[in-house]
Structure formats: structure tokens, C-alpha cells
Design an enzyme around this catalytic site. Structure first.
Site, mmCIF file in Angstrom:
data_model
loop_
_atom_site.group_PDB
_atom_site.id
_atom_site.type_symbol
_atom_site.label_atom_id
_atom_site.label_comp_id
_atom_site.label_asym_id
_atom_site.label_seq_id
_atom_site.Cartn_x
_atom_site.Cartn_y
_atom_site.Cartn_z
ATOM 1 N N SER A 67 -37.876 12.040 14.852
ATOM 2 C CA SER A 67 -37.918 10.773 14.117
ATOM 3 C C SER A 67 -38.261 9.656 15.090
ATOM 4 O O SER A 67 -37.826 9.694 16.246
ATOM 5 C CB SER A 67 -36.545 10.494 13.498
ATOM 6 O OG SER A 67 -36.466 9.161 13.054
ATOM 7 N N ASN B 273 -37.177 6.807 14.682
ATOM 8 C CA ASN B 273 -36.006 5.951 14.626
ATOM 9 C C ASN B 273 -34.951 6.442 15.637
ATOM 10 O O ASN B 273 -34.317 7.470 15.439
ATOM 11 C CB ASN B 273 -35.477 6.016 13.186
ATOM 12 C CG ASN B 273 -34.205 5.243 13.002
ATOM 13 O OD1 ASN B 273 -33.615 4.727 13.955
ATOM 14 N ND2 ASN B 273 -33.769 5.161 11.752
ATOM 15 N N GLY C 268 -32.104 5.361 16.296
ATOM 16 C CA GLY C 268 -30.756 5.387 15.723
ATOM 17 C C GLY C 268 -30.400 6.779 15.213
ATOM 18 O O GLY C 268 -29.243 7.191 15.233
ATOM 19 N N ASP D 298 -35.914 14.133 5.739
ATOM 20 C CA ASP D 298 -36.434 13.141 4.801
ATOM 21 C C ASP D 298 -35.310 12.850 3.823
ATOM 22 O O ASP D 298 -34.570 13.756 3.430
ATOM 23 C CB ASP D 298 -37.662 13.677 4.075
ATOM 24 C CG ASP D 298 -38.415 12.548 3.383
ATOM 25 O OD1 ASP D 298 -38.648 11.500 4.028
ATOM 26 O OD2 ASP D 298 -38.751 12.683 2.190
ATOM 27 N N SER D 299 -35.169 11.580 3.480
ATOM 28 C CA SER D 299 -34.049 11.226 2.609
ATOM 29 C C SER D 299 -34.440 10.095 1.679
ATOM 30 O O SER D 299 -35.485 9.462 1.843
ATOM 31 C CB SER D 299 -32.842 10.811 3.464
ATOM 32 O OG SER D 299 -33.199 9.784 4.345
ATOM 33 N N GLY E 64 -31.014 0.071 5.097
ATOM 34 C CA GLY E 64 -31.549 0.490 3.794
ATOM 35 C C GLY E 64 -30.715 -0.033 2.636
ATOM 36 O O GLY E 64 -30.382 -1.219 2.561
ATOM 37 N N TYR E 65 -30.353 0.864 1.749
ATOM 38 C CA TYR E 65 -29.647 0.490 0.526
ATOM 39 C C TYR E 65 -28.121 0.499 0.712
ATOM 40 O O TYR E 65 -27.371 0.367 -0.261
ATOM 41 C CB TYR E 65 -30.028 1.461 -0.608
ATOM 42 C CG TYR E 65 -31.514 1.452 -0.925
ATOM 43 C CD1 TYR E 65 -32.042 0.561 -1.856
ATOM 44 C CD2 TYR E 65 -32.393 2.311 -0.279
ATOM 45 C CE1 TYR E 65 -33.409 0.542 -2.142
ATOM 46 C CE2 TYR E 65 -33.763 2.300 -0.554
ATOM 47 C CZ TYR E 65 -34.253 1.413 -1.481
ATOM 48 O OH TYR E 65 -35.597 1.391 -1.756
ATOM 49 N N HIS F 149 -24.995 11.917 2.883
ATOM 50 C CA HIS F 149 -25.960 12.962 2.531
ATOM 51 C C HIS F 149 -26.445 13.696 3.781
ATOM 52 O O HIS F 149 -26.621 14.904 3.767
ATOM 53 C CB HIS F 149 -27.134 12.343 1.777
ATOM 54 C CG HIS F 149 -27.658 11.065 2.357
ATOM 55 N ND1 HIS F 149 -26.834 10.034 2.778
ATOM 56 C CD2 HIS F 149 -28.913 10.637 2.648
ATOM 57 C CE1 HIS F 149 -27.559 9.051 3.251
ATOM 58 N NE2 HIS F 149 -28.817 9.389 3.192
HETATM 59 P P1 IMP Z 1 -35.874 8.344 5.943
HETATM 60 O O1 IMP Z 1 -35.932 9.667 5.300
HETATM 61 O O2 IMP Z 1 -34.824 8.282 6.989
HETATM 62 O O3 IMP Z 1 -37.205 7.836 6.367
HETATM 63 O O4 IMP Z 1 -35.332 7.327 4.844
HETATM 64 C C1 IMP Z 1 -36.102 6.932 3.734
HETATM 65 C C2 IMP Z 1 -35.503 5.712 3.106
HETATM 66 O O5 IMP Z 1 -34.396 6.089 2.281
HETATM 67 C C3 IMP Z 1 -34.931 4.687 4.081
HETATM 68 O O6 IMP Z 1 -35.923 3.812 4.541
HETATM 69 C C4 IMP Z 1 -33.903 3.983 3.221
HETATM 70 O O7 IMP Z 1 -34.523 3.030 2.404
HETATM 71 C C5 IMP Z 1 -33.388 5.113 2.341
HETATM 72 N N1 IMP Z 1 -32.213 5.739 2.971
HETATM 73 C C6 IMP Z 1 -32.114 7.003 3.452
HETATM 74 N N2 IMP Z 1 -30.887 7.237 3.955
HETATM 75 C C7 IMP Z 1 -30.202 6.087 3.801
HETATM 76 C C8 IMP Z 1 -28.870 5.696 4.149
HETATM 77 O O8 IMP Z 1 -28.050 6.449 4.718
HETATM 78 N N3 IMP Z 1 -28.529 4.433 3.822
HETATM 79 C C9 IMP Z 1 -29.376 3.572 3.214
HETATM 80 N N4 IMP Z 1 -30.622 3.874 2.886
HETATM 81 C C10 IMP Z 1 -31.043 5.130 3.175
#
Ligand code: IMP
Length: 195
Positions: free
Chosen positions: A9, A11, A13, A70-71, A154-155, A181
């Protein structure tokens, strides 16, 4: 000795988050360990497809274990939106703030605010015959009408976990790591790879 595992990633973090989640058997390393960056189009039709797309972009470049993930957030009354588009929900110039504003607007007047965060992890060990292994985790909650809490990303400020009486943004990293998650996806993964 700890097993090095590449966290695929951009990121940084996430490397720290996985350090806490994976436990003492692993030593997570960032992409910059190999001077790599992840640059792929997330064109999959599911979280696991997207995680595997990311994994395939990296797996020939790493001599030890690696994971990608991916989330997203799924809101029941919005047909599971923003889902795969969680990061880019508010369009080209999406930001956490704009995404939250759009989500709250789309939920105006809607009673059922049930939602869940979902995460899929893709894992590969080049020194094993097992191939790619996928795991999955989710965490249920409700979308508040306004933000609460300052932590996380994020959210998080609108995602309320009833059992705790708090939003994700009110939890410490350690507290979130016990119910998120990603926590459940890691737990599923560790079970699949017999740890
Ligand atoms: P990624 O899979 O880490 O790129 O996450 C995709 C998007 O899902 C992020 O940019 C957030 O908008 C949302 N998201 C995923 N996990 C979280 C979380 O733990 N908290 C808040 N938003 C999340």
C-alpha cells in the site's frame, strides 16, 4: 525470527496498522523497502478482485510474503454504496470531507442507516505452493447524521458502532484494531495460513 511481510500500500499508516494487527510473528515492511510504488487501476468487480490486482502488480518483485487489501463502506439503504467507490465517492476531487457530505446528503430522510465496513486481503508467499490466498472481514454499524470524533480517516466520524456507543473516530487505534473489518480480515487470513 520474525517473518518479513511486504504491505502493498502507498499508505504508510497501513504498515503500522498491520504491524499491530498481524502480531509478533511478522515484521511488516513498506513498499519503499524495495523502492516500489503501487500504481494500478482498481478495475475489479469486488474487493477481493481489487486486492488481487494490487497483489499481482507486486508479487514478482518481492522474495518474501506480501499482502495487499481493498476495503470500503456499504450502506444498506443505498444499495451498498459507496462500496468499491468509497475513496472516490464524491468524484475527481474526492476527499474524506466531501465523501462524508455526499453520503449524508444521500441519506437525508432515510430511516434505515445500517452500514458495514468490509475488507478483503490478498496474500502470497513465493516460497509456498499455495498460490494467492484471499481473506475477508466486516464490521457492522450505523451512519450518524453528523460527524463525531476526530481520530481515524475516511468515513470514521460518521460510522457508529452500537456495542461500543462510539464512532470509529472516537476510538484509539488499538480499540479500532480490536473490532475493525481489517482486524477480522487479518484474523481470517491468519487462520487460512495456519498461524
Ligand atoms: P482502501 O481500500 O484502504 O483504499 O480504502 C478505500 C476507502 O474506503 C477509503 O479511502 C475510505 O474512504 C474507506 N475506508 C476503508 N476503510 C476505512 C476505515 O477503516 N475507516 C474509514 N473509511 C474507510
Amino acid at each position: 525470527m520474525k517473518r518479513k511481510i511486504l504491505i502493498g500500500s502507498n499508505n504508510l499508516g497501513k504498515v503500522e496498522e498491520y504491524r499491530a494487527l498481524l502480531g509478533s510473528s511478522f515484521e511488516p515492511v513498506p513498499l519503499k523497502y524495495f523502492n516500489l510504488e503501487l500504481d494500478v487501476e482498481e478495475s475489479g468487480k469486488s474487493y477481493s478482485e481489487n486486492a488481487i490486482i494490487k497483489l499481482n502488480a507486486l508479487k514478482d518483485k518481492c522474495p518474501f510474503e506480501l499482502i495487499t487489501d481493498d476495503s470500503g463502506l456499504e450502506v444498506l439503504s443505498l444499495n451498498n454504496e459507496p462500496g468499491l467507490f468509497s475513496a472516490r465517492y464524491s468524484g475527481k476531487n474526492a476527499s474524506d470531507k466531501r465523501n462524508i457530505i455526499k453520503l449524508l446528503k444521500n441519506l437525508e430522510g432515510i430511516q434505515n442507516r445500517s452500514a458495514k465496513f468490509v475488507c478483503s486481503i490478498a496474500y502470497f508467499n513465493p516460497n509456498s505452493e499455495d498460490g494467492i490466498i484471499s481473506s475477508f472481514g466486516e464490521c457492522s454499524g450505523k451512519i450518524l447524521k453528523t460527524t463525531l470524533g476526530k481520530k481515524g480517516f475516511g468515513y470514521d466520524p460518521i460510522f457508529y458502532v452500537e456495542e461500543l456507543g462510539k464512532t470509529f473516530a472516537e476510538l484509539s487505534g488499538d480499540q479500532k484494531n480490536m473490532i475493525s473489518h481489517r482486524y477480522y480480515a487479518v484474523r481470517d487470513l491468519l487462520r487460512r495460513i495456519n498461524i
